[in-house]
Design an enzyme around this catalytic site. Structure first.
Site, short mmCIF file in Angstrom:
data_model
loop_
_atom_site.label_atom_id
_atom_site.label_comp_id
_atom_site.label_asym_id
_atom_site.label_seq_id
_atom_site.Cartn_x
_atom_site.Cartn_y
_atom_site.Cartn_z
N GLU A 21 0.83 -1.21 0.00
CA GLU A 21 0.00 0.00 0.00
C GLU A 21 0.86 1.26 0.00
O GLU A 21 0.48 2.28 -0.56
CB GLU A 21 -0.94 0.00 1.20
CG GLU A 21 -1.99 -1.07 1.13
CD GLU A 21 -2.83 -1.15 2.39
OE1 GLU A 21 -4.05 -0.90 2.29
OE2 GLU A 21 -2.27 -1.46 3.46
N TYR A 53 -13.17 27.52 2.82
CA TYR A 53 -13.17 26.12 2.40
C TYR A 53 -12.01 25.79 1.48
O TYR A 53 -11.67 24.62 1.31
CB TYR A 53 -14.51 25.66 1.82
CG TYR A 53 -15.14 26.55 0.80
CD1 TYR A 53 -14.74 26.53 -0.52
CD2 TYR A 53 -16.20 27.39 1.16
CE1 TYR A 53 -15.36 27.33 -1.47
CE2 TYR A 53 -16.81 28.20 0.22
CZ TYR A 53 -16.39 28.15 -1.09
OH TYR A 53 -16.99 28.96 -2.03
N GLU A 72 -7.32 6.44 10.95
CA GLU A 72 -7.63 7.18 12.16
C GLU A 72 -6.57 8.24 12.45
O GLU A 72 -6.88 9.35 12.88
CB GLU A 72 -7.74 6.24 13.37
CG GLU A 72 -8.93 5.31 13.33
CD GLU A 72 -8.67 3.99 12.62
OE1 GLU A 72 -7.91 3.95 11.61
OE2 GLU A 72 -9.24 2.97 13.06
N LYS A 98 -11.29 4.76 2.14
CA LYS A 98 -10.37 4.09 1.22
C LYS A 98 -11.24 3.37 0.20
O LYS A 98 -12.06 2.52 0.55
CB LYS A 98 -9.48 3.10 1.96
CG LYS A 98 -8.50 2.38 1.03
CD LYS A 98 -7.64 1.38 1.79
CE LYS A 98 -6.42 2.10 2.31
NZ LYS A 98 -5.39 1.15 2.80
#
Length: 120
Positions: A21, A53, A72, A98
């Protein structure tokens, strides 16, 4: 109090516990919700009186570019930066997804959601 949402921020990043990954990377989606007092900006029509934003999007892209094993940890960094860099934000929530995670099945996405409030 008001709410600003920035949805479906698409990024390519290298998060995950697997070595592959970190080399191959994958697609991610990030959604934000921030709560802030928007009454002043509603009267002044001035960017300096609201939550920008563009800044929120920039924070997401910069934090997603830093490799982490867990979503997290990425979400926590995003929330901390939003509260640090935008004093108007009282509470923020982030969803980090993901897309097509490598979990041995046909799964569209895995999403974690975290929220933080400004400490008084």
């Amino acid at each position: 109090m008001g709410v600003i949402e920035v949805t479906n921020i698409k990024v390519y990043a290298y998060h995950g516990c697997l070595v592959e990954e970190g080399k191959i990377g994958s697609d991610y989606r990030v959604d934000l919700k921030v709560e802030a007092d928007l009454s002043k900006s509603a009267q002044t029509d001035s960017l300096k009186d609201t939550v920008d934003y563009v800044l929120l999007n920039q924070i997401v892209k910069e934090e997603m570019a830093i490799r982490s094993k867990l979503l997290e940890e990425v979400a926590d960094r995003i929330l901390n930066r939003i509260l640090k860099e935008s004093s108007l934000v009282q509470e923020a929530s982030v969803w980090v997804s993901k897309i097509n995670p490598p979990i041995g099945g046909n799964v569209e996405k895995v999403t974690i959601k975290m929220s933080k409030k400004r400490e008084l």
